[in-house]
Write an enzyme that holds these catalytic residues in place. Sequence first.
Site, short mmCIF file in Angstrom:
data_model
loop_
_atom_site.label_atom_id
_atom_site.label_comp_id
_atom_site.label_asym_id
_atom_site.label_seq_id
_atom_site.Cartn_x
_atom_site.Cartn_y
_atom_site.Cartn_z
CE1 TYR A 83 -3.89 -1.89 5.64
CE2 TYR A 83 -3.18 0.27 4.86
CZ TYR A 83 -3.62 -1.01 4.60
OH TYR A 83 -3.79 -1.43 3.30
CB SER A 89 -0.84 0.02 1.28
OG SER A 89 -1.40 1.29 1.51
N1 LIG Z 1 -8.67 -0.99 -0.84
C1 LIG Z 1 -7.68 -0.13 -0.72
O1 LIG Z 1 -7.87 1.10 -0.75
C2 LIG Z 1 -6.25 -0.64 -0.57
C3 LIG Z 1 -5.19 0.26 -0.82
C4 LIG Z 1 -3.89 -0.18 -0.72
C5 LIG Z 1 -3.63 -1.51 -0.40
N2 LIG Z 1 -4.66 -2.35 -0.15
C6 LIG Z 1 -4.33 -3.75 0.18
O2 LIG Z 1 -4.82 -4.55 -0.86
C7 LIG Z 1 -5.05 -5.90 -0.37
C8 LIG Z 1 -6.40 -6.38 -0.84
O3 LIG Z 1 -7.41 -5.60 -0.25
P1 LIG Z 1 -8.77 -5.20 -0.99
O4 LIG Z 1 -8.80 -3.74 -1.07
O5 LIG Z 1 -8.94 -6.00 -2.21
O6 LIG Z 1 -9.84 -5.59 0.15
P2 LIG Z 1 -10.78 -6.86 0.33
O7 LIG Z 1 -11.74 -6.97 -0.78
O8 LIG Z 1 -11.30 -6.74 1.72
O9 LIG Z 1 -9.77 -8.09 0.21
C9 LIG Z 1 -9.02 -8.60 1.27
C10 LIG Z 1 -9.09 -10.12 1.16
O10 LIG Z 1 -8.23 -10.69 2.14
C11 LIG Z 1 -8.88 -11.82 2.68
N3 LIG Z 1 -8.37 -12.08 4.02
C12 LIG Z 1 -8.42 -11.24 5.09
N4 LIG Z 1 -7.86 -11.84 6.15
C13 LIG Z 1 -7.45 -13.07 5.76
C14 LIG Z 1 -6.82 -14.16 6.40
N5 LIG Z 1 -6.49 -14.12 7.70
N6 LIG Z 1 -6.54 -15.27 5.68
C15 LIG Z 1 -6.90 -15.35 4.37
N7 LIG Z 1 -7.50 -14.34 3.71
C16 LIG Z 1 -7.78 -13.22 4.39
C17 LIG Z 1 -10.36 -11.46 2.69
O11 LIG Z 1 -11.12 -12.64 2.62
P3 LIG Z 1 -12.17 -13.00 3.77
O12 LIG Z 1 -13.12 -11.84 3.81
O13 LIG Z 1 -12.75 -14.26 3.34
O14 LIG Z 1 -11.37 -13.10 5.02
C18 LIG Z 1 -10.50 -10.64 1.42
O15 LIG Z 1 -10.91 -11.43 0.32
C19 LIG Z 1 -4.87 -5.81 1.14
O16 LIG Z 1 -3.60 -6.30 1.50
C20 LIG Z 1 -4.95 -4.30 1.44
O17 LIG Z 1 -4.23 -3.94 2.59
C21 LIG Z 1 -5.97 -1.96 -0.23
#
Ligand SMILES: NC(=O)c1ccc[n+]([C@@H]2O[C@H](COP(=O)([O-])OP(=O)(O)OC[C@H]3O[C@@H](n4cnc5c(N)ncnc54)[C@H](OP(=O)(O)O)[C@@H]3O)[C@@H](O)[C@H]2O)c1
Length: 224
Positions: A149, A136
Amino acid sequence: MDSFIVTGAGSGLGREIALLLAKEGWDVLLAGRTLDKLLLVKEEIKASGGSAAALQLDVANPESLQEKLERALEGKNVRGLVNNAGVGHFGPFRKMDNAQIFELFQVNALGTIYMTKAVLPYLQQAESCYVVNIISTAGLRGKANESVYAASKFAVRGFTESLQKEYEGSGIKFTAAYMGGMDTPFWEGSEHVADSSKFMLPLDVARRIVEGLGEKEIIIERQK
Ligand SMILES: NC(=O)c1ccc[n+]([C@@H]2O[C@H](COP(=O)([O-])OP(=O)(O)OC[C@H]3O[C@@H](n4cnc5c(N)ncnc54)[C@H](OP(=O)(O)O)[C@@H]3O)[C@@H](O)[C@H]2O)c1
Protein backbone atom coordinates in the site's frame (compact mmCIF):
# COMPACT_ATOMS: atom_id res chain seq x y z
CA MET A 1 -20.94 26.35 -14.27
CA ASP A 2 -17.43 24.93 -13.76
CA SER A 3 -17.04 21.22 -13.15
CA PHE A 4 -14.93 19.13 -10.78
CA ILE A 5 -14.47 15.37 -11.15
CA VAL A 6 -14.14 13.30 -7.98
CA THR A 7 -13.22 9.60 -8.18
CA GLY A 8 -14.37 7.22 -5.48
CA ALA A 9 -17.14 9.74 -4.75
CA GLY A 10 -19.66 7.18 -3.53
CA SER A 11 -18.26 6.81 -0.01
CA GLY A 12 -15.82 8.05 2.62
CA LEU A 13 -13.52 10.96 1.83
CA GLY A 14 -14.54 11.24 -1.84
CA ARG A 15 -18.18 11.62 -0.90
CA GLU A 16 -17.40 14.39 1.62
CA ILE A 17 -15.19 16.24 -0.85
CA ALA A 18 -17.91 16.01 -3.51
CA LEU A 19 -20.57 17.36 -1.12
CA LEU A 20 -18.34 20.29 -0.10
CA LEU A 21 -17.41 21.16 -3.68
CA ALA A 22 -21.10 21.13 -4.63
CA LYS A 23 -21.86 23.42 -1.69
CA GLU A 24 -19.23 25.81 -3.00
CA GLY A 25 -21.06 25.97 -6.32
CA TRP A 26 -19.12 23.50 -8.43
CA ASP A 27 -20.91 21.08 -10.75
CA VAL A 28 -19.53 17.71 -9.57
CA LEU A 29 -19.00 14.62 -11.70
CA LEU A 30 -19.17 11.74 -9.24
CA ALA A 31 -17.09 8.84 -10.56
CA GLY A 32 -16.68 5.36 -9.13
CA ARG A 33 -17.32 1.67 -9.65
CA THR A 34 -20.66 1.29 -7.85
CA LEU A 35 -23.39 3.34 -9.51
CA ASP A 36 -25.91 2.98 -6.64
CA LYS A 37 -23.59 4.70 -4.18
CA LEU A 38 -22.88 7.53 -6.65
CA LEU A 39 -26.59 8.06 -7.28
CA LEU A 40 -27.26 8.47 -3.56
CA VAL A 41 -24.60 11.20 -3.36
CA LYS A 42 -26.00 12.81 -6.49
CA GLU A 43 -29.48 12.91 -4.91
CA GLU A 44 -28.05 14.43 -1.73
CA ILE A 45 -26.38 17.19 -3.75
CA LYS A 46 -29.48 17.85 -5.84
CA ALA A 47 -31.69 17.94 -2.73
CA SER A 48 -29.59 20.77 -1.33
CA GLY A 49 -29.73 22.74 -4.58
CA GLY A 50 -26.39 21.67 -6.06
CA SER A 51 -25.44 20.24 -9.43
CA ALA A 52 -24.03 16.75 -9.93
CA ALA A 53 -23.91 13.79 -12.29
CA ALA A 54 -22.88 10.20 -11.66
CA LEU A 55 -20.47 8.26 -13.86
CA GLN A 56 -19.78 4.58 -13.33
CA LEU A 57 -16.15 3.87 -14.20
CA ASP A 58 -13.18 1.80 -13.16
CA VAL A 59 -10.10 4.01 -12.83
CA ALA A 60 -7.94 0.96 -13.49
CA ASN A 61 -9.37 0.47 -16.98
CA PRO A 62 -7.80 3.16 -19.20
CA GLU A 63 -9.64 2.32 -22.45
CA SER A 64 -13.16 2.39 -21.08
CA LEU A 65 -12.58 5.38 -18.81
CA GLN A 66 -11.34 7.46 -21.73
CA GLU A 67 -14.49 6.74 -23.70
CA LYS A 68 -16.85 7.26 -20.75
CA LEU A 69 -15.21 10.56 -19.80
CA GLU A 70 -15.44 11.84 -23.37
CA ARG A 71 -19.19 11.37 -23.29
CA ALA A 72 -19.71 12.66 -19.74
CA LEU A 73 -17.54 15.76 -20.16
CA GLU A 74 -18.98 16.98 -23.42
CA GLY A 75 -19.97 20.63 -23.08
CA LYS A 76 -18.60 20.90 -19.52
CA ASN A 77 -16.01 23.44 -18.43
CA VAL A 78 -13.79 21.08 -16.44
CA ARG A 79 -11.58 22.82 -13.90
CA GLY A 80 -10.73 20.14 -11.39
CA LEU A 81 -10.01 16.49 -10.69
CA VAL A 82 -9.70 14.76 -7.34
CA ASN A 83 -7.98 11.39 -7.67
CA ASN A 84 -9.41 9.83 -4.54
CA ALA A 85 -10.39 6.26 -5.54
CA GLY A 86 -8.22 3.80 -3.68
CA VAL A 87 -8.05 0.32 -2.19
CA GLY A 88 -6.17 -1.09 0.79
CA HIS A 89 -4.61 -4.49 1.41
CA PHE A 90 -2.59 -4.77 4.58
CA GLY A 91 -0.71 -7.34 6.61
CA PRO A 92 2.72 -9.00 6.69
CA PHE A 93 4.43 -8.71 3.31
CA ARG A 94 5.08 -12.47 3.09
CA LYS A 95 1.32 -13.02 3.21
CA MET A 96 0.36 -10.60 0.44
CA ASP A 97 -0.79 -12.43 -2.65
CA ASN A 98 -0.08 -11.30 -6.18
CA ALA A 99 -3.70 -10.36 -6.87
CA GLN A 100 -3.61 -7.92 -3.93
CA ILE A 101 -0.27 -6.50 -5.02
CA PHE A 102 -1.59 -6.04 -8.56
CA GLU A 103 -4.81 -4.36 -7.42
CA LEU A 104 -2.99 -1.91 -5.15
CA PHE A 105 -0.89 -0.67 -8.03
CA GLN A 106 -3.70 -0.89 -10.62
CA VAL A 107 -6.11 1.27 -8.62
CA ASN A 108 -3.99 3.50 -6.38
CA ALA A 109 -1.07 4.26 -8.69
CA LEU A 110 -2.12 3.47 -12.27
CA GLY A 111 -5.72 4.60 -11.67
CA THR A 112 -4.47 8.04 -10.63
CA ILE A 113 -2.13 8.20 -13.62
CA TYR A 114 -4.75 7.03 -16.14
CA MET A 115 -7.38 9.46 -14.83
CA THR A 116 -4.95 12.39 -14.88
CA LYS A 117 -3.90 11.57 -18.43
CA ALA A 118 -7.52 11.32 -19.59
CA VAL A 119 -8.65 14.55 -17.91
CA LEU A 120 -5.62 16.80 -18.61
CA PRO A 121 -6.70 17.78 -22.15
CA TYR A 122 -9.97 19.15 -20.70
CA LEU A 123 -8.17 21.00 -17.90
CA GLN A 124 -5.79 22.64 -20.33
CA GLN A 125 -8.73 24.50 -21.83
CA ALA A 126 -9.33 26.34 -18.53
CA GLU A 127 -7.22 29.23 -17.29
CA SER A 128 -6.86 27.96 -13.75
CA CYS A 129 -7.53 24.45 -12.60
CA TYR A 130 -6.73 21.83 -9.99
CA VAL A 131 -5.63 18.22 -9.70
CA VAL A 132 -5.71 16.89 -6.15
CA ASN A 133 -4.14 13.50 -5.50
CA ILE A 134 -5.32 11.80 -2.34
CA ILE A 135 -2.29 9.94 -1.04
CA SER A 136 -1.91 9.03 2.68
CA THR A 137 0.75 9.47 5.31
CA ALA A 138 1.76 5.99 4.00
CA GLY A 139 3.05 7.99 1.00
CA LEU A 140 5.38 9.96 3.29
CA ARG A 141 6.89 7.11 5.32
CA GLY A 142 6.76 3.33 5.27
CA LYS A 143 4.76 1.49 7.92
CA ALA A 144 4.86 -2.13 9.15
CA ASN A 145 2.18 -4.27 7.48
CA GLU A 146 1.52 -1.57 4.87
CA SER A 147 4.43 -2.32 2.51
CA VAL A 148 2.70 -2.57 -0.85
CA TYR A 149 0.00 0.00 0.00
CA ALA A 150 2.80 2.42 0.97
CA ALA A 151 4.70 1.57 -2.22
CA SER A 152 1.60 2.38 -4.31
CA LYS A 153 1.14 5.68 -2.48
CA PHE A 154 4.85 6.60 -2.80
CA ALA A 155 4.32 6.14 -6.54
CA VAL A 156 1.52 8.73 -6.48
CA ARG A 157 3.75 11.10 -4.52
CA GLY A 158 6.49 10.84 -7.17
CA PHE A 159 3.94 11.33 -9.92
CA THR A 160 2.44 14.41 -8.26
CA GLU A 161 5.76 16.08 -7.40
CA SER A 162 7.01 15.53 -10.95
CA LEU A 163 3.90 17.07 -12.52
CA GLN A 164 4.20 20.06 -10.16
CA LYS A 165 7.61 20.70 -11.73
CA GLU A 166 6.54 19.91 -15.28
CA TYR A 167 3.53 22.26 -15.12
CA GLU A 168 5.18 25.01 -13.06
CA GLY A 169 4.00 28.42 -14.27
CA SER A 170 0.93 26.95 -16.00
CA GLY A 171 -2.64 27.33 -14.80
CA ILE A 172 -2.77 23.75 -13.50
CA LYS A 173 -2.07 23.34 -9.79
CA PHE A 174 -1.26 19.85 -8.53
CA THR A 175 -1.83 19.09 -4.85
CA ALA A 176 -0.43 16.11 -2.97
CA ALA A 177 -2.69 15.40 0.02
CA TYR A 178 -1.35 13.18 2.79
CA MET A 179 -3.66 12.18 5.63
CA GLY A 180 -3.61 9.78 8.56
CA GLY A 181 -6.36 7.30 9.39
CA MET A 182 -9.98 8.23 8.70
CA ASP A 183 -13.16 6.58 9.85
CA THR A 184 -14.50 5.38 6.50
CA PRO A 185 -15.71 2.13 4.85
CA PHE A 186 -12.06 1.62 3.79
CA TRP A 187 -11.54 -0.37 7.01
CA GLU A 188 -14.68 -2.53 6.80
CA GLY A 189 -13.69 -6.14 7.42
CA SER A 190 -10.04 -5.19 7.95
CA GLU A 191 -7.88 -7.02 10.47
CA HIS A 192 -5.22 -4.32 10.20
CA VAL A 193 -7.55 -1.75 11.77
CA ALA A 194 -10.31 -3.45 13.69
CA ASP A 195 -11.83 -0.24 15.08
CA SER A 196 -11.55 2.94 13.03
CA SER A 197 -13.92 4.95 15.23
CA LYS A 198 -11.06 6.91 16.82
CA PHE A 199 -9.74 8.01 13.44
CA MET A 200 -10.37 11.42 11.90
CA LEU A 201 -13.75 12.19 10.40
CA PRO A 202 -13.56 12.26 6.62
CA LEU A 203 -15.54 15.52 6.68
CA ASP A 204 -12.76 17.27 8.64
CA VAL A 205 -10.15 16.01 6.19
CA ALA A 206 -12.33 16.99 3.23
CA ARG A 207 -12.71 20.55 4.59
CA ARG A 208 -8.95 21.00 4.79
CA ILE A 209 -8.52 19.65 1.25
CA VAL A 210 -11.18 21.87 -0.29
CA GLU A 211 -9.81 24.92 1.55
CA GLY A 212 -6.33 24.04 0.29
CA LEU A 213 -7.10 23.79 -3.44
CA GLY A 214 -4.00 25.02 -5.26
CA GLU A 215 -1.57 24.29 -2.42
CA LYS A 216 1.32 22.00 -3.33
CA GLU A 217 1.11 19.83 -0.27
CA ILE A 218 -1.49 19.23 2.41
CA ILE A 219 -0.50 17.08 5.39
CA ILE A 220 -3.22 16.13 7.87
CA GLU A 221 -1.80 13.95 10.61
CA ARG A 222 -4.01 11.80 12.74
CA GLN A 223 -5.40 13.55 15.82
CA LYS A 224 -4.29 11.92 19.06
N1 LIG B 1 -9.51 5.63 5.43
C1 LIG B 1 -8.25 5.91 5.75
O1 LIG B 1 -7.81 5.70 6.90
C2 LIG B 1 -7.33 6.54 4.72
C3 LIG B 1 -6.16 7.17 5.17
C4 LIG B 1 -5.31 7.78 4.25
C5 LIG B 1 -5.65 7.77 2.91
N2 LIG B 1 -6.77 7.14 2.49
C6 LIG B 1 -7.08 7.18 1.05
O2 LIG B 1 -8.26 7.93 0.89
C7 LIG B 1 -8.91 7.54 -0.34
C8 LIG B 1 -10.39 7.34 -0.08
O3 LIG B 1 -10.57 6.24 0.78
P1 LIG B 1 -11.72 6.18 1.89
O4 LIG B 1 -11.05 6.07 3.19
O5 LIG B 1 -12.71 7.24 1.67
O6 LIG B 1 -12.31 4.71 1.60
P2 LIG B 1 -13.60 4.23 0.80
O7 LIG B 1 -14.83 4.74 1.44
O8 LIG B 1 -13.42 2.77 0.65
O9 LIG B 1 -13.47 4.97 -0.61
C9 LIG B 1 -12.74 4.48 -1.69
C10 LIG B 1 -13.58 4.71 -2.93
O10 LIG B 1 -12.81 4.35 -4.08
C11 LIG B 1 -13.68 3.69 -4.99
N3 LIG B 1 -12.90 2.81 -5.84
C12 LIG B 1 -12.12 1.76 -5.46
N4 LIG B 1 -11.58 1.19 -6.53
C13 LIG B 1 -12.01 1.87 -7.62
C14 LIG B 1 -11.82 1.74 -9.02
N5 LIG B 1 -11.04 0.78 -9.54
N6 LIG B 1 -12.42 2.63 -9.84
C15 LIG B 1 -13.23 3.59 -9.35
N7 LIG B 1 -13.45 3.76 -8.03
C16 LIG B 1 -12.87 2.90 -7.18
C17 LIG B 1 -14.66 2.92 -4.11
O11 LIG B 1 -15.86 2.74 -4.81
P3 LIG B 1 -16.43 1.27 -5.09
O12 LIG B 1 -16.58 0.63 -3.74
O13 LIG B 1 -17.66 1.49 -5.81
O14 LIG B 1 -15.38 0.59 -5.90
C18 LIG B 1 -14.84 3.85 -2.92
O15 LIG B 1 -15.97 4.69 -3.09
C19 LIG B 1 -8.16 6.31 -0.84
O16 LIG B 1 -7.27 6.68 -1.86
C20 LIG B 1 -7.36 5.84 0.40
O17 LIG B 1 -6.18 5.16 0.05
C21 LIG B 1 -7.63 6.52 3.36
